[in-house]
Design a protein around this motif. Sequence first.
Motif, PDB file in Angstrom:
ATOM      1  N   ASN A   1       0.807  -1.208   0.000  1.00  0.00           N
ATOM      2  CA  ASN A   1       0.000   0.000   0.000  1.00  0.00           C
ATOM      3  C   ASN A   1       0.842   1.261   0.000  1.00  0.00           C
ATOM      4  O   ASN A   1       0.376   2.323   0.337  1.00  0.00           O
TER       5      ASN A   1
ATOM      6  N   GLN B   1     -18.384   1.945  -2.179  1.00  0.00           N
ATOM      7  CA  GLN B   1     -17.798   1.160  -3.261  1.00  0.00           C
ATOM      8  C   GLN B   1     -16.446   1.745  -3.621  1.00  0.00           C
ATOM      9  O   GLN B   1     -16.327   2.951  -3.846  1.00  0.00           O
ATOM     10  N   GLU B   2     -15.435   0.893  -3.651  1.00  0.00           N
ATOM     11  CA  GLU B   2     -14.090   1.309  -4.038  1.00  0.00           C
ATOM     12  C   GLU B   2     -13.633   0.421  -5.189  1.00  0.00           C
ATOM     13  O   GLU B   2     -13.519  -0.793  -5.031  1.00  0.00           O
ATOM     14  N   TYR B   3     -13.432   1.037  -6.355  1.00  0.00           N
ATOM     15  CA  TYR B   3     -13.009   0.314  -7.551  1.00  0.00           C
ATOM     16  C   TYR B   3     -13.981  -0.818  -7.886  1.00  0.00           C
ATOM     17  O   TYR B   3     -13.578  -1.914  -8.303  1.00  0.00           O
ATOM     18  N   GLY B   4     -15.278  -0.554  -7.674  1.00  0.00           N
ATOM     19  CA  GLY B   4     -16.297  -1.543  -8.005  1.00  0.00           C
ATOM     20  C   GLY B   4     -16.490  -2.618  -6.955  1.00  0.00           C
ATOM     21  O   GLY B   4     -17.316  -3.515  -7.133  1.00  0.00           O
ATOM     22  N   VAL B   5     -15.749  -2.540  -5.847  1.00  0.00           N
ATOM     23  CA  VAL B   5     -15.854  -3.532  -4.784  1.00  0.00           C
ATOM     24  C   VAL B   5     -16.656  -2.930  -3.626  1.00  0.00           C
ATOM     25  O   VAL B   5     -16.324  -1.860  -3.125  1.00  0.00           O
TER      26      VAL B   5
ATOM     27  N   THR C   1     -17.679  -2.296  -0.007  1.00  0.00           N
ATOM     28  CA  THR C   1     -16.889  -2.297   1.226  1.00  0.00           C
ATOM     29  C   THR C   1     -17.751  -1.826   2.387  1.00  0.00           C
ATOM     30  O   THR C   1     -18.565  -0.916   2.241  1.00  0.00           O
TER      31      THR C   1
END
Length: 448
Positions: free
Chosen positions: A18, A150-154, A156
Motif C-alpha cells: 500500500n 464502493q471502491e473500484y467496483g468492490v 466495502t
Amino acid sequence: MAEEEGGGDQNINNNMGNQLQLLPENEDDDDEMEREDHDSDEAEKPNIMNFDTSLPTSHAYLGADMEEFHGRTVHDEESCQMIPVLSHTSVMLIPGQTLPLQLFRPQEVSMMRTVMQQDRTFAVLAYSDTGERQAEFGTTAEIYAYREEQEYGVETVKLKAVGRQRFKIHELRTQADGIRLAKVQILPERILPSTLSSVQLSSQSRLQMHTSTQPTSKHCRQGQRWWQKYQKRKFHCANLTSWPAWVYSLYDSEILMNRVKRQLHEWDENLKDDSLPSNAIDFSYRVAACLPIDDALRIQLLKIGSAIQRLRCELDIMDRCTSLCCKQCQDTEITTKNEIFSLSLYGPMAAYVNPHGYVHETLTVYKANSLNLIGRPSTQHSWFPGYAWTIAQCRTCGSHLGWKFTATNKDLTPHKFWGLTRSALLPTIPKTDEEEEEGQEASRLLRL
C-alpha cells in the motif's frame, strides 16, 4: 498501514503493497529501503506531550461520515443465543474494547447488512495461538458506527464495534449462503461479596467509612490520612478471624484496582482516575485490553468469570512480565515494560485496521531495539494524525513487528515513537543473575 502476514522476504512485499508510490525511482537508492534504526539508542521520554490523545480513538482514517448508533444490546446471562460469526479476524476481543473493521468479502458484507437490520450484534471467536481449529469461547460485538461504500467496483463495509459479553460456544454451523452461525451461551460475571461480610457485626456498621466521603485527591496529605483510616476500619473485623487483615486485602476489589492504577500511572503520568471505569468488572476488562500479552494468556483472562480474580491475574502479569520479545525468534528482546506509554484515551494499546482489512492491536512505546526499517515514511492512512509511519521488522528473523512513527510537525511531541503489533510480541520474564551465570533461557509467562 502495513499488514502482518507471514515473515521473511515475502512479508516485505506484502507489507509494502500500500505504499508502492513511495518507492525510490532509481536503483541507486535501494540501500535506503532496508536500514537499521539507531534513533532508539538516543530516545528520551519527553517531559510534555502535546498530542491530542482523543484523535486515535476516533479512527478518523475510516471516514468522517459514518452513521452512528446509540444504546446497547445486552443478552441475559446464561441465556443461549444464535449469533452470526465474523470468521476472518485475528483479534481476541475483550468486552469494552473497540474493534474497527474494513470488510471486503461478499459474505461478510452480506452478513453485516443482515446484522444491521437486527440488533447490530455479531460474534468474534477467541482462538489461542496454539493452533486450535475449534474455538470454545468468544465475545459479542455491537456495531455503533457504520458505512457502506464502493471502491473500484468492490462493495466495502467500514464499521466500529465494541465488545459486550463473553460467551461459550455450543454449536457452529454454516448456512447455504456461507455465513456462519454460532449457538452460544452468555457467560455470567460472578460478583463476589465483601471478604469480611460473613463476620461483619451489624452493631459496628456505623463505624464503616464510605468512598463517597473520600477527598478528591489521594496524593495530598489529607487524602493519604483518609485512606489509611479507611483501610484500618474496613478490615477491623479481621481481628475476629484467624487470618490477618492483609490476607483479606488481597481479595478486595478497591485495593486491587488501586494497585493496578499505580501501574497504569507509570504508563501514563497524565492519566486521570476519572477517565477509568469505577466498576471493578469494566475496569478489569479495560486493563485486560491494554496488556501486551499473547493469545494464550489473553484467553485465560477471558475465561475468568470474576473481576477480583481477573484483577489479581493482571497484577501478576504486570509485576512479573517486564520484557517483550519477538514472537518468531523468541530470543530477541524488542522492548521493556518501562518504555510503554499511552498515546490514546484507550490506554497504551488499542486496535486499528489498515486498508487491507487487517486489524492490529498496537502497543505504543518510546524505545524499541533490534529492528530494521523498511521503506520510507508515509502519512497515508496513519492511525496517529500528524505522524508518518515506517514499517519495522525484526533484525534477527525479519518478521513484521510494527511501525516507527515520526512527527511531521517539529512542534509535535513526542517527536517519535514505536507502534508494536501485539500478535508479534512474546511476553517473557527476564533472566535472573543466577540464570545468566548458568546460561538458562528466559522463561515464558504461561501460568496465571
